[in-house]
Structures are given as structure tokens and as C-alpha cells.
Design a protein around this motif. Sequence first.
Motif, PDB file in Angstrom:
ATOM      1  N   UNK A 100       0.874  -1.169   0.000  1.00  0.00           N
ATOM      2  CA  UNK A 100       0.000   0.000   0.000  1.00  0.00           C
ATOM      3  C   UNK A 100       0.910   1.216   0.000  1.00  0.00           C
ATOM      4  N   UNK A 101       0.601   2.171  -0.861  1.00  0.00           N
ATOM      5  CA  UNK A 101       1.494   3.309  -1.022  1.00  0.00           C
ATOM      6  C   UNK A 101       1.226   4.442  -0.040  1.00  0.00           C
ATOM      7  N   UNK A 102       0.118   4.415   0.630  1.00  0.00           N
ATOM      8  CA  UNK A 102      -0.190   5.508   1.541  1.00  0.00           C
ATOM      9  C   UNK A 102      -1.454   5.230   2.315  1.00  0.00           C
ATOM     10  N   UNK A 103      -1.944   6.225   3.024  1.00  0.00           N
ATOM     11  CA  UNK A 103      -3.148   6.067   3.848  1.00  0.00           C
ATOM     12  C   UNK A 103      -4.379   5.909   2.969  1.00  0.00           C
ATOM     13  N   UNK A 104      -4.996   6.977   2.637  1.00  0.00           N
ATOM     14  CA  UNK A 104      -6.178   6.941   1.789  1.00  0.00           C
ATOM     15  C   UNK A 104      -6.160   8.165   0.898  1.00  0.00           C
ATOM     16  N   UNK A 105      -6.761   8.044  -0.267  1.00  0.00           N
ATOM     17  CA  UNK A 105      -6.827   9.186  -1.171  1.00  0.00           C
ATOM     18  C   UNK A 105      -8.266   9.377  -1.620  1.00  0.00           C
ATOM     19  N   UNK A 106      -8.595  10.608  -1.929  1.00  0.00           N
ATOM     20  CA  UNK A 106      -9.910  10.887  -2.484  1.00  0.00           C
ATOM     21  C   UNK A 106      -9.775  10.881  -3.997  1.00  0.00           C
ATOM     22  N   UNK A 107     -10.580  10.040  -4.634  1.00  0.00           N
ATOM     23  CA  UNK A 107     -10.549  10.005  -6.086  1.00  0.00           C
ATOM     24  C   UNK A 107     -11.806  10.673  -6.629  1.00  0.00           C
ATOM     25  N   UNK A 108     -11.629  11.325  -7.755  1.00  0.00           N
ATOM     26  CA  UNK A 108     -12.702  11.935  -8.522  1.00  0.00           C
ATOM     27  C   UNK A 108     -12.578  11.336  -9.909  1.00  0.00           C
ATOM     28  N   UNK A 109     -13.661  10.743 -10.410  1.00  0.00           N
ATOM     29  CA  UNK A 109     -13.579  10.048 -11.689  1.00  0.00           C
ATOM     30  C   UNK A 109     -14.903  10.112 -12.420  1.00  0.00           C
ATOM     31  N   UNK A 110     -14.828   9.941 -13.729  1.00  0.00           N
ATOM     32  CA  UNK A 110     -16.009   9.702 -14.543  1.00  0.00           C
ATOM     33  C   UNK A 110     -16.145   8.193 -14.647  1.00  0.00           C
ATOM     34  N   UNK A 111     -17.377   7.679 -14.486  1.00  0.00           N
ATOM     35  CA  UNK A 111     -17.624   6.247 -14.666  1.00  0.00           C
ATOM     36  C   UNK A 111     -18.812   6.050 -15.600  1.00  0.00           C
ATOM     37  N   UNK A 112     -18.780   4.957 -16.327  1.00  0.00           N
ATOM     38  CA  UNK A 112     -19.869   4.622 -17.251  1.00  0.00           C
ATOM     39  C   UNK A 112     -21.125   4.242 -16.466  1.00  0.00           C
ATOM     40  N   UNK A 129     -19.827   8.676  -3.513  1.00  0.00           N
ATOM     41  CA  UNK A 129     -20.989   9.361  -4.069  1.00  0.00           C
ATOM     42  C   UNK A 129     -20.958   9.242  -5.584  1.00  0.00           C
ATOM     43  N   UNK A 130     -22.123   9.027  -6.169  1.00  0.00           N
ATOM     44  CA  UNK A 130     -22.288   9.000  -7.617  1.00  0.00           C
ATOM     45  C   UNK A 130     -23.271  10.087  -8.004  1.00  0.00           C
ATOM     46  N   UNK A 131     -22.897  10.898  -8.973  1.00  0.00           N
ATOM     47  CA  UNK A 131     -23.756  11.971  -9.461  1.00  0.00           C
ATOM     48  C   UNK A 131     -23.986  11.752 -10.950  1.00  0.00           C
ATOM     49  N   UNK A 132     -25.250  11.662 -11.350  1.00  0.00           N
ATOM     50  CA  UNK A 132     -25.581  11.427 -12.753  1.00  0.00           C
ATOM     51  C   UNK A 132     -25.176  12.622 -13.606  1.00  0.00           C
ATOM     52  N   UNK A 133     -24.585  12.316 -14.750  1.00  0.00           N
ATOM     53  CA  UNK A 133     -24.229  13.327 -15.739  1.00  0.00           C
ATOM     54  C   UNK A 133     -25.032  13.052 -17.007  1.00  0.00           C
ATOM     55  N   UNK A 134     -24.897  13.905 -18.003  1.00  0.00           N
ATOM     56  CA  UNK A 134     -25.583  13.660 -19.264  1.00  0.00           C
ATOM     57  C   UNK A 134     -25.184  12.294 -19.828  1.00  0.00           C
ATOM     58  N   UNK A 154      -7.454  -0.011 -14.061  1.00  0.00           N
ATOM     59  CA  UNK A 154      -7.061  -0.502 -15.381  1.00  0.00           C
ATOM     60  C   UNK A 154      -8.000  -1.598 -15.878  1.00  0.00           C
ATOM     61  N   UNK A 155      -8.515  -2.417 -14.978  1.00  0.00           N
ATOM     62  CA  UNK A 155      -9.411  -3.504 -15.386  1.00  0.00           C
ATOM     63  C   UNK A 155     -10.752  -2.991 -15.894  1.00  0.00           C
ATOM     64  N   UNK A 156     -11.103  -1.757 -15.581  1.00  0.00           N
ATOM     65  CA  UNK A 156     -12.381  -1.198 -16.013  1.00  0.00           C
ATOM     66  C   UNK A 156     -12.325  -0.649 -17.432  1.00  0.00           C
ATOM     67  N   UNK A 157     -11.141  -0.607 -18.023  1.00  0.00           N
ATOM     68  CA  UNK A 157     -11.014  -0.125 -19.400  1.00  0.00           C
ATOM     69  C   UNK A 157     -11.564   1.285 -19.543  1.00  0.00           C
ATOM     70  N   UNK A 158     -12.372   1.477 -20.577  1.00  0.00           N
ATOM     71  CA  UNK A 158     -12.949   2.794 -20.847  1.00  0.00           C
ATOM     72  C   UNK A 158     -14.122   3.120 -19.928  1.00  0.00           C
ATOM     73  N   UNK A 159     -14.424   2.236 -18.991  1.00  0.00           N
ATOM     74  CA  UNK A 159     -15.543   2.461 -18.072  1.00  0.00           C
ATOM     75  C   UNK A 159     -15.246   3.428 -16.956  1.00  0.00           C
ATOM     76  N   UNK A 160     -13.986   3.803 -16.784  1.00  0.00           N
ATOM     77  CA  UNK A 160     -13.618   4.757 -15.741  1.00  0.00           C
ATOM     78  C   UNK A 160     -12.481   5.644 -16.246  1.00  0.00           C
TER      79      UNK A 160
END
Length: 187
Positions: A100-112, A129-134, A154-160
Motif C-alpha cells: 500500500x502506497x499511503x493512507x487513503x486518497x480521495x478520487x474523482x472520476x467519470x464512470x460509465x 458518491x455518484x452523481x448522474x451526468x448527461x 485498469x481492469x475497467x477499461x474505458x468504463x472509468x
Amino acid sequence: MPFASTRATLSRQWALLRQLPHRSPGITSAELVWRLRDVGFTVSKRTVERDLNELSLIFPLDRNDKSIPFGWHWSASVVGEVRGNFDLQGYLRGDSLQPVLGEGIEILAWVSDPLARQLREAPLSADMQLTALEQGHRLTATVEDGCALRLWVLSQGAGVVIEQPSELRSEISKTLLEAAAQYLDTN
């Protein structure tokens, strides 16, 4: 297109893992073929067997050899409900893909949209949290920073698409560019 083929394989293998029970006698390869068809993957019994053998090298899977046909199931050592409510946060904290490289991180991402549906069933963290986009959804979550996180992304491919932190985005981008370069036709 090799990238699309790899992505389809990863999606199929993820669906396969979700079908496995937590105890012996397990589920046969033939039964898994039908369950995968029910969720949109048409594959042969041999493909399922090959996937299970490969996945058992990475994940704690057991094969019940006491009778034929063999039954596959999660090892008794697994913590958490992997099949239906996979505890990714727990998995990321686990020992399987250290360090593990560190404690915890907050990620912000687009997901399919399909990935957002999966994440609603199996949240990454308590504060996710998930927020719907167009198109797709905006994901925010605090997760462990480590190899398992990178492998999951990486396993999610273009889904994230990781947007923040920028260091993680750059690292994922570099990995994907290097991988794609391996498939460029040099002839």
C-alpha cells in the motif's frame, strides 16, 4: 481490436467471479456457462474452465475435486461477500496486492452507466458518491492508495476515467499509452 478484446475478457471474468458461491460443493463450469449467458456473455465451457484456472492464480478460489464435475467456489479464507456485494475497499486494504502506497486518497472520476450500477451494489467506500451526468456518472470516494486500486482502475477499461488526483491520472494514462503502443502496427 486488442484493447476491446481485453476489456471484454476482463468484464467476463469479473462476471464469472460474481457467480461463484462461498462454500463447497461449488458450481460447475457447465452451470457457469449458463449463468454467464444470462448476464450477456456467450462462451464455451472450455473458456470458463480456462478463466477459472487463470483466476485461481490471482484470487482465493478453490476447486472441489471430490466428485466430477468439479465445483468451484471462493476459498473459506475470503472475507466479505464477493459474489453480490464485493467489498472493494476491504480488498484494497487486504494483503493480496501489497504494498500500500499511503493512507487513503480521495478520487474523482467519470464512470460509465454500467459501472455506476455495479458500484451502487458494491460501493468503493462509505463516503462514495455518484452523481448522474448527461453521459455516465461522477464518482467521488476515499480509497486506499495502492497496487490494487491501479489494477482495478485498469481492469475497467474505458468504463472509468480518473480525474483526480492528477498524479494517479498521469500514472494510469502513462500505463495505458505504453500498453497501447505495444499494439501499434510497426510494419
